[in-house]
Write a protein that holds these residues in place. Structure first.
Motif, short mmCIF file in Angstrom:
data_model
loop_
_atom_site.label_atom_id
_atom_site.label_comp_id
_atom_site.label_asym_id
_atom_site.label_seq_id
_atom_site.Cartn_x
_atom_site.Cartn_y
_atom_site.Cartn_z
N ASN A 2 0.84 -1.21 0.00
CA ASN A 2 0.00 0.00 0.00
C ASN A 2 0.87 1.25 0.00
O ASN A 2 0.74 2.13 0.85
CB ASN A 2 -0.95 -0.01 1.21
N SER A 3 1.74 1.33 -0.99
CA SER A 3 2.77 2.37 -1.02
C SER A 3 2.20 3.76 -1.25
O SER A 3 1.28 3.96 -2.06
CB SER A 3 3.79 2.04 -2.11
N ALA A 4 2.79 4.73 -0.58
CA ALA A 4 2.53 6.13 -0.90
C ALA A 4 3.31 6.49 -2.17
O ALA A 4 4.15 5.74 -2.65
CB ALA A 4 2.98 7.01 0.26
N GLY A 5 3.00 7.67 -2.71
CA GLY A 5 3.74 8.16 -3.87
C GLY A 5 3.32 7.59 -5.19
O GLY A 5 4.00 7.78 -6.21
N ILE A 6 2.19 6.88 -5.23
CA ILE A 6 1.70 6.25 -6.45
C ILE A 6 0.45 6.97 -6.93
O ILE A 6 -0.48 7.17 -6.15
CB ILE A 6 1.39 4.76 -6.21
N PRO A 7 0.39 7.39 -8.21
CA PRO A 7 -0.78 8.14 -8.70
C PRO A 7 -2.04 7.27 -8.74
O PRO A 7 -1.96 6.06 -8.99
CB PRO A 7 -0.37 8.58 -10.09
N GLU A 8 -3.17 7.91 -8.53
CA GLU A 8 -4.45 7.21 -8.55
C GLU A 8 -5.09 7.22 -9.94
O GLU A 8 -6.06 6.51 -10.18
CB GLU A 8 -5.41 7.84 -7.55
N HIS A 9 -4.55 8.05 -10.85
CA HIS A 9 -5.15 8.20 -12.17
C HIS A 9 -4.06 8.26 -13.23
O HIS A 9 -2.90 8.56 -12.93
CB HIS A 9 -6.02 9.46 -12.24
N GLU A 10 -4.43 8.02 -14.47
CA GLU A 10 -3.49 8.13 -15.59
C GLU A 10 -3.17 9.60 -15.86
O GLU A 10 -3.94 10.50 -15.55
CB GLU A 10 -4.10 7.51 -16.85
N GLY A 11 -2.00 9.79 -16.50
CA GLY A 11 -1.63 11.12 -16.98
C GLY A 11 -1.28 12.12 -15.90
O GLY A 11 -1.30 13.33 -16.14
N VAL A 12 -0.95 11.66 -14.71
CA VAL A 12 -0.60 12.56 -13.62
C VAL A 12 0.84 13.05 -13.82
O VAL A 12 1.74 12.27 -14.12
CB VAL A 12 -0.73 11.86 -12.26
N ASP A 13 1.04 14.35 -13.65
CA ASP A 13 2.37 14.95 -13.76
C ASP A 13 3.04 14.88 -12.39
O ASP A 13 2.57 15.51 -11.44
CB ASP A 13 2.26 16.40 -14.22
#
Length: 296
Positions: free
Chosen positions: A145-156
């Motif tokens: 359950n790592s932090a720092g991972i985007p929840e959506h595509e195309g995140v900058d």
């Protein structure tokens, strides 16, 4: 009337240390006293496994795993700088990349050779960066359950990042501590959260200022792991609870898109902390990862 409780955690932590067959060690890294538990010795056939805890947590979060992981493994379980028995400094930075540099220096000084890195939540974000900076390269990386991972595509990853999760993760009262422990589980109230809140509540409330500082530093470069993941080939295992409200399972889709070879273990009915909620299943998954990587 405000309810106050005695801070029993230091005593409980000492008792935990006596119950676990681990050595209590410390050193100085970047001006911080770094404290860790060590079990076993490095050597042929004895993999070195490093366990990195999450935000507002401590090395004792891995207690259940310490009873389940193979006895011949060499385990290193630190309190990350700013947490637990390790030092916090008001003038220091606790961004993911800075924390990874501190741990790289610590592991380099220990001269343990190739390691298997494991990180939970914030520790996962730090482990991801550490895995791509450490020499020699780690034998494997496992993220819970790592932090720092985007929840959506195309995140900058360089764009400003906002989060309201500090309202849960930095409690300002004992009642809020109880709600936090429910939130990081499956979200359902349970008696264990009340006992944990009573034990850890005074310590968490005392650390509010430090946790606010560290949370803001994390938020300043919240998606830093995106700049590293997949750039250095290594076995990757992803463990995730599907009821997590802190790092939702939408994050798992990022791994599926960017690292199709990742071994993804989704635990049904589990929240943010698989190693505490389903320790047997999550420990077995790690054993499979380490044994497979060690046989390569």
């Amino acid at each position: 009337m405000t309810l106050t409780l005695p801070d029993l955690w230091p005593l409980a932590r000492t008792g935990h240390r006596w119950l676990q067959p681990c050595r209590h060690r410390h050193t100085l890294v970047d001006g911080h006293r770094l404290v860790w538990l060590e079990r076993g010795q490095p050597g042929p056939g004895r993999p070195t496994v490093v366990l990195l805890h999450g935000f507002a947590a401590m090395k004792e979060n891995w207690s259940l795993w310490l009873t389940l992981l193979p006895r011949h493994w060499h385990l290193l379980v630190p309190d990350l700088p700013g947490f637990g028995e390790s030092d916090y400094h008001a003038g220091a930075s606790y961004r993911y990349e800075i924390q990874a540099s501190r741990l790289r220096n610590w592991l380099t000084d220990l001269e343990v050779g190739p390691t298997h890195l494991v990180g939970s939540s914030m520790g996962g974000a730090i482990a991801t960066i550490l895995a791509h900076r450490l020499e020699p390269a780690p034998a494997s990386l496992t993220l819970l359950n790592s932090a720092g991972i985007p929840e959506h595509e195309g995140v900058d990853p360089e764009a400003p990042f906002e989060s309201d999760r500090d309202r849960v993760l930095i409690p300002a009262s004992l009642g809020a501590v109880y709600r936090m422990f429910n939130a990081v589980g499956s979200g359902r109230p349970h008696p264990g959260a009340l006992a944990t809140a009573a034990l850890l509540g005074p310590d968490l409330l005392r650390r509010q200022h430090a946790h606010r500082h560290i949370f803001n530093d994390m938020l300043a470069d919240a998606l830093a792991p995106m700049r590293y993941l997949g750039r250095r080939p290594m076995p990757l295992q992803v463990q995730w609870g599907d009821k997590d409200t802190i790092t939702p399972t939408r994050c798992v889709d990022y791994f599926r898109r960017t690292i199709p070879a990742a071994d993804i273990r989704l635990f049904r009915g589990v929240g943010h902390l698989p190693m505490l909620e389903v320790p047997g299943r999550s420990a077995r998954a790690l054993v499979e990862q380490v044994e497979a990587a060690s046989s390569r």
